[in-house]
Structure formats: structure tokens, C-alpha cells
Design a protein around this motif. Structure first.
Motif, PDB file in Angstrom:
ATOM      1  N   GLY A   9      37.823  76.400 -53.889  1.00  0.00           N
ATOM      2  CA  GLY A   9      37.347  76.295 -55.260  1.00  0.00           C
ATOM      3  C   GLY A   9      38.460  76.148 -56.276  1.00  0.00           C
ATOM      4  O   GLY A   9      39.641  76.234 -55.966  1.00  0.00           O
ATOM      5  N   GLY A  10      38.064  75.919 -57.520  1.00  0.00           N
ATOM      6  CA  GLY A  10      39.003  75.900 -58.631  1.00  0.00           C
ATOM      7  C   GLY A  10      39.082  74.573 -59.354  1.00  0.00           C
ATOM      8  O   GLY A  10      39.036  74.510 -60.571  1.00  0.00           O
ATOM      9  N   HIS A  14      40.496  70.440 -55.056  1.00  0.00           N
ATOM     10  CA  HIS A  14      40.460  71.419 -53.983  1.00  0.00           C
ATOM     11  C   HIS A  14      39.083  71.459 -53.317  1.00  0.00           C
ATOM     12  O   HIS A  14      38.977  71.551 -52.090  1.00  0.00           O
ATOM     13  CB  HIS A  14      40.782  72.818 -54.521  1.00  0.00           C
ATOM     14  CG  HIS A  14      42.183  72.976 -55.007  1.00  0.00           C
ATOM     15  ND1 HIS A  14      42.489  73.611 -56.196  1.00  0.00           N
ATOM     16  CD2 HIS A  14      43.359  72.584 -54.479  1.00  0.00           C
ATOM     17  CE1 HIS A  14      43.801  73.598 -56.371  1.00  0.00           C
ATOM     18  NE2 HIS A  14      44.346  72.984 -55.342  1.00  0.00           N
ATOM     19  N   LEU A  15      38.051  71.387 -54.150  1.00  0.00           N
ATOM     20  CA  LEU A  15      36.689  71.561 -53.644  1.00  0.00           C
ATOM     21  C   LEU A  15      36.208  70.370 -52.815  1.00  0.00           C
ATOM     22  O   LEU A  15      35.608  70.546 -51.744  1.00  0.00           O
ATOM     23  CB  LEU A  15      35.739  71.807 -54.817  1.00  0.00           C
ATOM     24  CG  LEU A  15      34.272  72.079 -54.477  1.00  0.00           C
ATOM     25  CD1 LEU A  15      34.132  73.224 -53.492  1.00  0.00           C
ATOM     26  CD2 LEU A  15      33.490  72.375 -55.762  1.00  0.00           C
ATOM     27  N   VAL A  41      32.885  73.191 -62.945  1.00  0.00           N
ATOM     28  CA  VAL A  41      33.036  72.023 -62.068  1.00  0.00           C
ATOM     29  C   VAL A  41      32.600  72.367 -60.643  1.00  0.00           C
ATOM     30  O   VAL A  41      32.010  71.536 -59.948  1.00  0.00           O
ATOM     31  CB  VAL A  41      34.492  71.511 -62.088  1.00  0.00           C
ATOM     32  CG1 VAL A  41      35.463  72.549 -61.540  1.00  0.00           C
ATOM     33  CG2 VAL A  41      34.611  70.208 -61.298  1.00  0.00           C
ATOM     34  N   ASP A  42      32.862  73.594 -60.203  1.00  0.00           N
ATOM     35  CA  ASP A  42      32.445  74.014 -58.867  1.00  0.00           C
ATOM     36  C   ASP A  42      30.928  74.069 -58.761  1.00  0.00           C
ATOM     37  O   ASP A  42      30.333  73.546 -57.813  1.00  0.00           O
ATOM     38  CB  ASP A  42      33.028  75.383 -58.522  1.00  0.00           C
ATOM     39  CG  ASP A  42      34.516  75.333 -58.227  1.00  0.00           C
ATOM     40  OD1 ASP A  42      35.168  74.362 -58.631  1.00  0.00           O
ATOM     41  OD2 ASP A  42      35.032  76.279 -57.604  1.00  0.00           O
ATOM     42  N   ALA A  56      31.204  82.869 -54.701  1.00  0.00           N
ATOM     43  CA  ALA A  56      32.235  82.791 -55.732  1.00  0.00           C
ATOM     44  C   ALA A  56      33.181  83.977 -55.589  1.00  0.00           C
ATOM     45  O   ALA A  56      32.747  85.121 -55.414  1.00  0.00           O
ATOM     46  CB  ALA A  56      31.604  82.783 -57.113  1.00  0.00           C
ATOM     47  N   ILE A  57      34.481  83.684 -55.663  1.00  0.00           N
ATOM     48  CA  ILE A  57      35.524  84.689 -55.494  1.00  0.00           C
ATOM     49  C   ILE A  57      36.378  84.758 -56.755  1.00  0.00           C
ATOM     50  O   ILE A  57      36.664  83.732 -57.376  1.00  0.00           O
ATOM     51  CB  ILE A  57      36.426  84.333 -54.282  1.00  0.00           C
ATOM     52  CG1 ILE A  57      35.600  84.303 -53.002  1.00  0.00           C
ATOM     53  CG2 ILE A  57      37.581  85.313 -54.139  1.00  0.00           C
ATOM     54  CD1 ILE A  57      34.985  85.636 -52.624  1.00  0.00           C
ATOM     55  N   ALA A  58      36.776  85.960 -57.120  1.00  0.00           N
ATOM     56  CA  ALA A  58      37.647  86.128 -58.282  1.00  0.00           C
ATOM     57  C   ALA A  58      38.993  85.468 -58.021  1.00  0.00           C
ATOM     58  O   ALA A  58      39.495  85.479 -56.895  1.00  0.00           O
ATOM     59  CB  ALA A  58      37.846  87.616 -58.576  1.00  0.00           C
TER      60      ALA A  58
END
Length: 377
Positions: A9-10, A14-15, A41-42, A56-58
Motif C-alpha cells: 500500500g501507499g 506500490h499497490l 488511492v488505495d 489497512a495497516i498503520a
């Protein structure tokens, strides 16, 4: 069922390759969970791919500003804990990262929990996360020409950028018609990746009338924060009409690129891979503040291989003349298109999946042998 955890993600850069690898592994019977960020965007991009699980990750980008550094360390710790929980509950055979702050937490947690970890680096200059995690990664996938001293040589594999299955070149005339453009007129595509590029947006706004007076249609992707989403028809001095469109985001990049006769773009690795796949000659304007100036190195390799030309942002005043010269010469663009065809690495996701399956099998067999030896003792 075999399981893989993919941290990607990000940003779109990357995704998108994470989704491409998940598509390939899923076709081989793997269950894939993708770790993404909370960015808009993710959430938009993953809506099309409901066959995968997401969480979803911090995470925050690394900065040495005191407040931002605290935020980075806090989110890294929280992300690490979340990833550890996911790994212990789902038992993946592999953890794969595609760079960026989300990958750092996942790869650290994977290594800590005894799961083989792999990282894919798309840029010619490896990023901070890649440099950090490559020290303990079982596999490091690098583009040709990239160098990474931190990784063990026997862990490095040279592969290109995975692209989603939908990313196939279309007929140029058909693609233009789908987008509402005149198939008989040239189309210039301006875009700065999923984040957009203010300098390119401003350039497109300033020169749209001149382009249209030269019978050149214009499509500009401004990015989520580009602040512009409009369509306009401009009358040229010759009483003809050419279309100009500004839009924030598109999920149909394969169609947009297939329609383009020429592109002006930032030099992110994902954008370059998509330009190559759709055979779009390009003028690359690297983002001058990218980490380690990696976009400049990406662009230089693209130009060296014959895919287009380089225009640094401080030279943007010359961009109009370069664009008009390239788009008006079928001979130049045809030569670049032939080079792009030779540059295409269509099987990157398949090569990575083959290697990951071998890695998972070797690891599982090794763990089984170790367990048998322990039981015998």
C-alpha cells in the motif's frame, strides 16, 4: 491452501504490482491477503479486485523532522504488531513487500515470526525500506542495472515490474474513441502517477491552447490533489476543434496509454513499466525531490534503452518544443515504439511467482527436516 501476505500500500506504484503478483499467485491456487494503507488511492484501486482480502495497516513515511520521525516510529511499531497478529493467525508461507512504509512493518514481522520474506524493488536506486529489509530477506527482486550492496548476492533476482492482467495494449483508434477523442488527431497524455504532479498540471494548463492550435488533443491526469476535473473544447485559429480533458484519476490507464501518441510523465518505475507495455514514446520529467533522486536514474535508463527523452524540471521551458517536435514526427515515434517493444518484460509476475513457490517449498522441506531431526533426538 497456500497463503501469501503481500504488503503493497501507499501509492499506486506500490499497490499495482502487488495486485499483479496476487493475481498470478491466485491463479496457482494461493490465497492472498494484501496489506494496504488508509490512503484514498488505495481504497479506490482495490475496489475492482474483490477476489483478495485486504487489511489497512498503520504507516508513515520516514522523516527526520522530530514530529514526523515520532509519527513514523509510532506507526512502524503499530504496523509491526498488526502484521505479527495477522501472520500468527493466518500462517502465510511467504511475506512479500513492494517497498514503502507498509512493507517495512510486514517484512520485519515476517522475519521475526520465521516466515520467508521477499521484497521487490522497482527503482534503479533502491529505497530505504529495501536497503533495510534486504539484509534479512530470502529474496530481493531488482530491475536490471540496479545495485544493492546490503543484500546477499545469492538472494538477488533481476526481474521487471509486475503488471496487472488487465494491462494490455489496445488499438489506438479504438482507445481514442472510447475516451471521446478524435481517432484521426494526435493525443498527448500528461500525467504524474497516482499522486499527480503540480508542475506538469500547470504546464498542461498553460499550453493547452497552443497544443490545440496545432491540432493536438490533450488529456491530463492531475492526481487526487490536482484540483482540476474538467473537459473543454477549444476553437483553433483554423476553425477546427480539438478536445482538452483534465481529470483527477482513472482506473483505465491501459486505455488512456493505448490512446496516447506521446506521453509526458514523471519517472516512477510503475509509470515507466506501463508506458513500455502500451508502447508509448515518452518525455520523462523526473520529480526532482524524489528520495535519492531515484526518478532521474529511472529516466536515464529508459532513455538509454531508447524509449523516449529526458527533460529535467528546471528545463521545463523547453518542454513544449520537444513535445511538438516528437508528436509531429511519425518516424521518430515509430523508432521509439520499436525500442519499447524490445524493452517489454511481459512475464515478470510469472517469474517472481515461480521463484517464490520454489522458495516456499525449500523452506517448508527444510523446516520438516529440522523437525524430524529434533524428534529423533
Amino acid at each position: 491452501m497456500r497463503r501469501a501476505l503481500i504488503a503493497c500500500g501507499g501509492t499506486g506504484g506500490h499497490l499495482a504490482p502487488g495486485i499483479a503478483l496476487a493475481e498470478e499467485l491466485s491463479s496457482r491456487g494461493w490465497e492472498c491477503k494484501l496489506l494496504i494503507s488508509g490512503k484514498q488511492v488505495d481504497s479506490i484501486l482495490v475496489q475492482k479486485y474483490t477476489q483478495f482480502k485486504y487489511e489497512a495497516i498503520a504507516g508513515s513515511g520516514l522523516s527526520f523532522h522530530p514530529v514526523k520521525l515520532f509519527r513514523f516510529l509510532r506507526d512502524l511499531l503499530n504496523g509491526y504488531r498488526s502484521c505479527g497478529r495477522i501472520i500468527r493467525s493466518s500462517g502465510p508461507e511467504l511475506v512479500v513487500g513492494f517497498g514503502g512504509f507498509i512493507s517495512a512493518s510486514a517484512l520485519l514481522a515476517g522475519a521475526r515470526n520465521g516466515v520467508p520474506v521477499a521484497i521487490h524493488e522497482a527503482n534503479q536506486i533502491p529505497g530505504r525500506v529495501t536497503r533495510l529489509t534486504s539484509r534479512f530477506a530470502s529474496r530481493v527482486y531488482l530491475p536490471n542495472g540496479a545495485v544493492l550492496k546490503e543484500a546477499k548476492k545469492d538472494c538477488i533476482r533481476n526481474v521487471g515490474m509486475p503488471l496487472r492482467t488487465e494491462f494490455e495494449r489496445r488499438s489506438k483508434g479504438e482507445a481514442k474513441r472510447v475516451l471521446g477523442f478524435d481517432p484521426d488527431k494526435k493525443l498527448l497524455l500528461v500525467f504524474g502517477g497516482s499522486q499527480g504532479a503540480l508542475a506538469l498540471n500547470e504546464w498542461a494548463k498553460q499550453h493547452s491552447r497552443i497544443l490545440n492550435e496545432n491540432q493536438i488533443q490533450l488529456l491530463c491526469l492531475t492526481g487526487m490533489s490536482g484540483g482540476c476535473s474538467e473537459s473543454a473544447t477549444i476553437d483553433s485559429d483554423e476553425a477546427a476543434q480539438s478536445k482538452t480533458i483534465f481529470m483527477e484519476f482513472s482506473e483505465q490507464m491501459a486505455i488512456l496509454l493505448s490512446a496516447a501518441d506521446l506521453a509526458i510523465s514523471r519517472a516512477g518505475a510503475g509509470s515507466i513499466a506501463e508506458l513500455i507495455r502500451c508502447r508509448v514514446p515518452a518525455i520523462l520529467v523526473p520529480y526532482p525531490y524524489a528520495a535519492d533522486n531515484h526518478q532521474l536514474f529511472n529516466a536515464q535508463r529508459f532513455v538509454t534503452q531508447g524509449g523516449g527523452v529526458l527533460c529535467q524540471q528546471e528545463e521545463i521551458k523547453s518542454l513544449l518544443n520537444i513535445a511538438l517536435d516528437m508528436i509531429s514526427s511519425d518516424e521518430k515515434r515509430n523508432r521509439l515504439t520499436e525500442n519499447l517493444e524490445a524493452m517489454d518484460q511481459s512475464s515478470s509476475q510469472s517469474e517472481i511467482a515461480d521463484d517464490l513457490e520454489r522458495l516456499a517449498t525449500i523452506t517448508k522441506d527444510g523446516q520438516k527436516e529440522a523437525l524430524e531431526v529434533t524428534q529423533c533426538q
